[in-house]
Write a protein that holds these residues in place. Structure first.
Motif, short mmCIF file in Angstrom:
data_model
loop_
_atom_site.label_atom_id
_atom_site.label_comp_id
_atom_site.label_asym_id
_atom_site.label_seq_id
_atom_site.Cartn_x
_atom_site.Cartn_y
_atom_site.Cartn_z
N PRO A 190 0.81 -1.23 0.00
CA PRO A 190 0.00 0.00 0.00
C PRO A 190 0.84 1.28 0.00
O PRO A 190 0.52 2.23 -0.72
N SER A 191 1.92 1.29 0.77
CA SER A 191 2.77 2.49 0.82
C SER A 191 3.42 2.76 -0.52
O SER A 191 3.51 3.92 -0.98
N ILE A 234 0.65 4.07 -2.92
CA ILE A 234 0.20 5.43 -2.60
C ILE A 234 1.26 6.45 -3.03
O ILE A 234 0.94 7.51 -3.59
N SER A 235 2.53 6.13 -2.78
CA SER A 235 3.59 7.07 -3.15
C SER A 235 3.69 7.26 -4.66
O SER A 235 4.21 8.27 -5.14
N SER A 290 -4.71 5.81 -5.22
CA SER A 290 -5.49 6.29 -4.08
C SER A 290 -5.31 5.36 -2.88
O SER A 290 -5.05 4.17 -3.03
N SER A 291 -5.49 5.92 -1.69
CA SER A 291 -5.31 5.12 -0.48
C SER A 291 -6.34 3.99 -0.41
O SER A 291 -6.03 2.90 0.07
N THR A 292 -7.55 4.25 -0.91
CA THR A 292 -8.58 3.20 -0.91
C THR A 292 -8.17 2.05 -1.81
O THR A 292 -8.26 0.87 -1.43
N ALA A 323 -5.16 1.33 -2.80
CA ALA A 323 -3.95 0.69 -2.26
C ALA A 323 -4.32 -0.35 -1.21
O ALA A 323 -3.74 -1.45 -1.17
N GLY A 324 -5.28 -0.01 -0.34
CA GLY A 324 -5.73 -0.99 0.65
C GLY A 324 -6.45 -2.15 -0.01
O GLY A 324 -6.28 -3.31 0.39
#
Length: 396
Positions: free
Chosen positions: A232-233, A236-237, A241-243, A245-246
């Motif tokens: 995920p990190s 995201i980088s 999107s964070s969603t 990535a999760g």
């Protein structure tokens, strides 16, 4: 007239087998989603809290080699019962709101799971050699379902009950049921003496097949746990999107469940497995390259490819433990050796991956390292795929 009793025995065996498999992954992941509330309730920092998760993985790596000695002394069924009693006891202690008690529970449960991981392929070798692919596939699927349920229900159970210990205690209940089932089963079956003389674990050190399988499983475990921690990190980088990535982690884990079953079934029917290994490793390489070079193009596709490849490789490694040994005792020894190294590497992988990012300022070198290690895994897998057995002499 004899069909019904045989069917009954088979169903009892499958129930006991499934309960054991269910409890060999769920206790590992149930802590993670509720770690923040635990830290607040116990007033501990992140370093101390991490011992409640990494402590288990270190137990797997350090204690797995000792499992075959227990099964040789007690018999396989009673050894599995003892392992599940340890999982149950440790899980109960992890639900107590005292950090030292929780840590002791983590280590006891870690011991039980470490031994259970070693015993299960040996059990399949002894009892279900004629249905090896089906049974190993079932084993990996049930483990995956247990992990998915434990992780997915932890927060809802916390929210419904108002206390972080509820999901932990629920899974402790499942562990107690599994332990009681195996205690009943173990003491109804006579201890079968080992055929031939004893074989020492060190005899495996002379086997190229054993070392190739150990390297393969080690690299697979390192890659899997590193991606679980850092994917995920990385995404995201790179602009995902964070969603999403999760969701990539969830998708990876979801796809790995059917992939593990299919690969176990296929591997059990094949004589030469090198092309199968190459295909699975190419799936992983494509997924890693996609995240590295075009992360926003199709993050869901990269996660699916990684899940199929990683789930398949894990199932393949466990199936090879059974296929590449002559006896259940030898399967337990090979399982102990390969899983010990595998989990020690798994514990070090996320640390090294993060350290490289800290040293270089970006994820490129870390991702490049995963691709290099995947190359090592591929070569080891191609060697394991050749139809050769681990050769061990009795009394060696």
């Amino acid at each position: 007239m004899s069909y019904t009793p045989r069917l009954s025995v088979s169903l009892v065996w499958l129930l006991a087998f499934g309960l054991a498999a269910l409890n060999l992954r769920a206790p590992i992941v149930v802590i993670g989603p509720v770690l923040e509330p635990i830290m607040g309730a116990l007033n501990i920092g992140a370093g101390a809290a991490s011992l409640l998760t990494t402590g288990m993985i270190l137990c797997f790596g350090l204690l797995s080699p000792f499992a075959p000695r227990l099964s040789a002394r007690l018999g396989l069924d009673r050894a599995i019962a003892v392992a599940l009693v340890a999982v149950a006891l440790g899980s109960v202690l992890r639900g107590v709101e005292l950090f030292p008690v929780m840590l002791v529970g983590t280590l006891i449960a870690g011991l039980g799971i470490a031994f259970g991981n070693v015993f299960m392929p040996s059990l399949v070798k002894r009892d279900r050699a004629d249905r090896l692919g089906q049974t190993m596939g079932l084993y990996t699927v049930v483990m995956g379902i247990g992990a998915t349920l434990a992780a997915g229900t932890a927060v809802p159970l916390l929210q419904a009950s108002g206390h972080w210990s509820t999901p932990i205690r629920l899974w402790a209940g499942f562990a107690i049921v599994a332990a009681l089932c195996w205690l009943w089963l173990a003491f109804r079956r006579p201890v079968t003496p080992q055929a031939g003389g004893p074989v020492r674990m060190t005899a495996l050190f002379k086997s190229p097949v054993a070392w190739m399988l150990t390297i393969f499983m080690g690299m697979q475990s390192l890659g899997f746990y590193t991606l679980q921690t850092w994917m995920p990190s990385v995404a995201i980088s790179a602009g995902v999107s964070s969603t999403m990535a999760g969701n990539m982690v969830s998708l990876l884990n979801l796809v790995s469940i059917p992939a593990s079953y299919v690969i176990a079934r296929i591997a059990a029917r094949m004589h030469h497995h090198s092309l199968l290994v190459l295909g699975m490793c190419l799936l992983i390489a494509t997924g890693l390259s996609g995240i590295l070079l075009a992360p926003t193009l199709s993050p869901a596709l990269w996660a699916i490819l990684l899940g199929a490849g990683q789930g398949g490789c894990f199932s393949f490694a466990l199936t090879m433990i059974v296929l590449r040994t002559h006896k259940a005792q030898h399967a337990a020894m090979l399982s102990g050796m390969s899983q010990s190294v595998g989990y020690l590497l798994a514990a070090s992988g996320p640390l090294l991956f993060g350290a490289l990012k800290g040293a270089t300022g970006g994820w490129e070198v870390s991702m490049g390292l995963l691709l290099v290690l995947l190359g090592v895994q591929t070569v080891a897998g191609l060697m394991v795929g050749r139809p050769r057995l681990v050769a061990l002499r009795e009394g060696s």
